[in-house]
Design a protein around this motif. Structure first.
Motif, PDB file in Angstrom:
ATOM      1  N   SER A  42       0.809  -1.220   0.000  1.00 26.23           N
ATOM      2  CA  SER A  42       0.000   0.000   0.000  1.00 26.23           C
ATOM      3  C   SER A  42       0.842   1.269   0.000  1.00 26.23           C
ATOM      4  O   SER A  42       0.292   2.382  -0.009  1.00 26.23           O
ATOM      5  CB  SER A  42      -0.925   0.008   1.219  1.00 26.23           C
ATOM      6  N   LEU A  43       2.158   1.133  -0.009  1.00 31.14           N
ATOM      7  CA  LEU A  43       3.042   2.291   0.067  1.00 31.14           C
ATOM      8  C   LEU A  43       2.945   3.113  -1.222  1.00 31.14           C
ATOM      9  O   LEU A  43       3.079   2.589  -2.331  1.00 31.14           O
ATOM     10  CB  LEU A  43       4.480   1.823   0.285  1.00 31.14           C
ATOM     11  N   ASN A  44       2.735   4.418  -1.087  1.00 33.34           N
ATOM     12  CA  ASN A  44       2.505   5.300  -2.227  1.00 33.34           C
ATOM     13  C   ASN A  44       3.782   5.958  -2.730  1.00 33.34           C
ATOM     14  O   ASN A  44       4.565   6.511  -1.948  1.00 33.34           O
ATOM     15  CB  ASN A  44       1.509   6.402  -1.856  1.00 33.34           C
ATOM     16  N   ASN A  52      -0.045   9.078  -8.459  1.00 30.49           N
ATOM     17  CA  ASN A  52       0.213   8.168  -7.340  1.00 30.49           C
ATOM     18  C   ASN A  52       0.174   6.720  -7.819  1.00 30.49           C
ATOM     19  O   ASN A  52      -0.709   6.346  -8.612  1.00 30.49           O
ATOM     20  CB  ASN A  52      -0.815   8.368  -6.235  1.00 30.49           C
ATOM     21  N   THR A  54       0.867   2.777  -5.977  1.00 30.17           N
ATOM     22  CA  THR A  54       1.316   1.961  -4.857  1.00 30.17           C
ATOM     23  C   THR A  54       2.258   0.875  -5.367  1.00 30.17           C
ATOM     24  O   THR A  54       2.274   0.551  -6.566  1.00 30.17           O
ATOM     25  CB  THR A  54       0.133   1.302  -4.138  1.00 30.17           C
ATOM     26  N   LEU A  55       3.023   0.308  -4.454  1.00 27.05           N
ATOM     27  CA  LEU A  55       3.896  -0.797  -4.847  1.00 27.05           C
ATOM     28  C   LEU A  55       3.074  -2.001  -5.310  1.00 27.05           C
ATOM     29  O   LEU A  55       3.500  -2.740  -6.199  1.00 27.05           O
ATOM     30  CB  LEU A  55       4.799  -1.187  -3.679  1.00 27.05           C
ATOM     31  N   GLU A  57       0.309  -1.839  -7.001  1.00 29.39           N
ATOM     32  CA  GLU A  57      -0.052  -1.564  -8.395  1.00 29.39           C
ATOM     33  C   GLU A  57       1.146  -1.775  -9.311  1.00 29.39           C
ATOM     34  O   GLU A  57       0.997  -2.261 -10.443  1.00 29.39           O
ATOM     35  CB  GLU A  57      -0.573  -0.136  -8.517  1.00 29.39           C
ATOM     36  N   GLY A 137       9.523   9.121  -4.539  1.00 28.10           N
ATOM     37  CA  GLY A 137       8.687   9.186  -3.339  1.00 28.10           C
ATOM     38  C   GLY A 137       9.171  10.223  -2.357  1.00 28.10           C
ATOM     39  O   GLY A 137      10.299  10.716  -2.459  1.00 28.10           O
ATOM     40  N   ALA A 141       8.092   7.659   2.481  1.00 28.10           N
ATOM     41  CA  ALA A 141       7.908   6.472   1.650  1.00 28.10           C
ATOM     42  C   ALA A 141       9.241   5.781   1.386  1.00 28.10           C
ATOM     43  O   ALA A 141       9.338   4.546   1.446  1.00 28.10           O
ATOM     44  CB  ALA A 141       7.228   6.849   0.336  1.00 28.10           C
TER      45      ALA A 141
END
Length: 265
Positions: A42-44, A52, A54-55, A57, A137, A141
Motif C-alpha cells: 500500500s506504500l505510495n 500516485n 502503490t507498490l 499496483e 517518493g 515512503a
C-alpha cells in the motif's frame, strides 16, 4: 542474504560519496532483508506522470525485480540499470507479461524529470520500457521501503551523493522478498531462475522447474526454499503414484498368469 550483502557493498559503493564518509560510516551501508521480508503493497510513490502509484499496483500480481537507485548518481547506478536490461533481455522472459521491473529512487529530492532522463538514457528495449515502473517518493515512503528491505544508504551532503549497495531484489507477486542479486554481476540464467522462483511456477517451463531443484537449495541452512519444497513434494507424490500403478499392474498380471496356469492343469 546477509553474506551477499557484503559482496554487494564491496562491489558497488558509489565512489564519489566515499570521500566525506569514514570507514565506520561505510560499514553501516548494507542490503540485508530479514527472513520473510515484504515490501508494503500500500506504500505510495509517484510514477513518471506524477500520478500516485502503490507498490502493489507496480507489482500488478506478477513476480518483479526492484532496483533502488539514485537518479542523479554519477557512479554505478547507471551502469547497473544497463547491465540489468541486458541480462533481462537474455532471460527470454517477456517484460510485463512474465515479470515487472520496478525502479525506485532513494533520493527524495530527485524529480520525475530526473527519473525519466536517467531511465530513458539506459533502457533501450521498447517492451521493457513500456512495462517498467519508475517511481519517486517522499522521504517517509523511501524510508519505509528501504527499511522493509534492510537497505541502508548514507548521504554525503558535501558531494550530494549516496554511498549505497547496488543490488536487485526479486519479489514474489505479494511483495515478499525471494532473492537479492548483485546489480553489477548479473548472470541471465540466474536472473531467469530468480524470476521463475518468484513466479512460484507460473512462468517458465518444466526445464526451469527442474533446474530450480538445485538453484532453490539454501546451502547455508541446509534446506530448500518453500517454492522448491512444493516442487519436490509434487515430484514425490507423482513418483509414488507411478509405483502404485506399477504394483497394481504387476498384481493383475500375476493373477492372470496364475489363473492361466490353473486352467492348463
Amino acid at each position: 542474504m546477509k553474506r551477499l550483502s557484503g559482496l554487494l557493498l564491496a562491489l558497488a559503493l558509489c565512489r564519489p560519496a566515499l570521500a566525506g564518509l569514514t570507514e565506520r560510516d561505510l560499514s553501516e551501508v548494507t542490503l540485508a532483508p530479514q527472513p520473510e521480508a515484504r515490501v508494503p503493497a500500500s506504500l505510495n510513490f509517484r510514477d513518471l506522470s506524477n500520478r500516485n502509484m502503490t507498490l502493489g499496483e507496480a507489482l500488478a500480481g506478477r513476480p518483479a525485480l526492484l532496483i533502488p537507485v539514485d537518479y542523479t548518481c554519477r557512479s554505478t547506478c547507471g551502469p547497473a540499470l544497463s547491465i540489468l536490461e541486458g541480462a533481462l533481455i537474455q532471460t527470454g522472459l517477456q517484460a510485463g507479461r512474465d515479470y515487472r521491473l520496478i525502479v525506485v529512487g532513494i533520493d527524495p529530492k530527485d524529480s520525475s524529470d530526473d527519473a525519466r532522463a536517467f531511465v530513458h538514457a539506459r533502457i533501450g528495449d521498447d517492451a521493457l520500457l513500456a512495462s517498467i515502473s519508475v517511481l519517486t517518493g517522499d522521504p517517509s515512503a523511501v524510508r519505509t521501503l528501504t527499511a522493509s528491505l534492510g537497505y541502508r544508504a548514507l548521504y554525503d551532503a558535501g558531494k550530494d551523493q549516496f554511498a549505497h549497495p547496488s543490488g536487485v531484489v526479486a519479489l514474489l507477486p505479494d511483495g515478499r522478498v525471494s532473492r537479492v542479486l548483485s546489480a553489477l554481476a548479473l548472470d541471465p540464467q540466474d536472473l531467469r531462475f530468480a524470476l521463475v522462483e518468484s513466479g512460484e511456477g507460473r512462468i517458465g517451463g518444466m526445464t526451469d522447474r527442474l533446474m530450480l531443484l538445485c538453484y532453490g537449495f539454501d546451502a547455508v541452512h541446509g534446506i530448500y526454499t518453500p517454492v522448491i519444497s512444493r516442487v519436490l513434494q509434487a515430484a514425490c507424490a507423482g513418483t509414488l503414484a507411478v509405483l502404485m500403478l506399477a504394483l497394481a499392474a504387476f498384481h493383475v498380471r500375476s493373477r492372470h498368469v496364475g489363473s492361466s496356469s490353473q486352467g492348463k492343469s
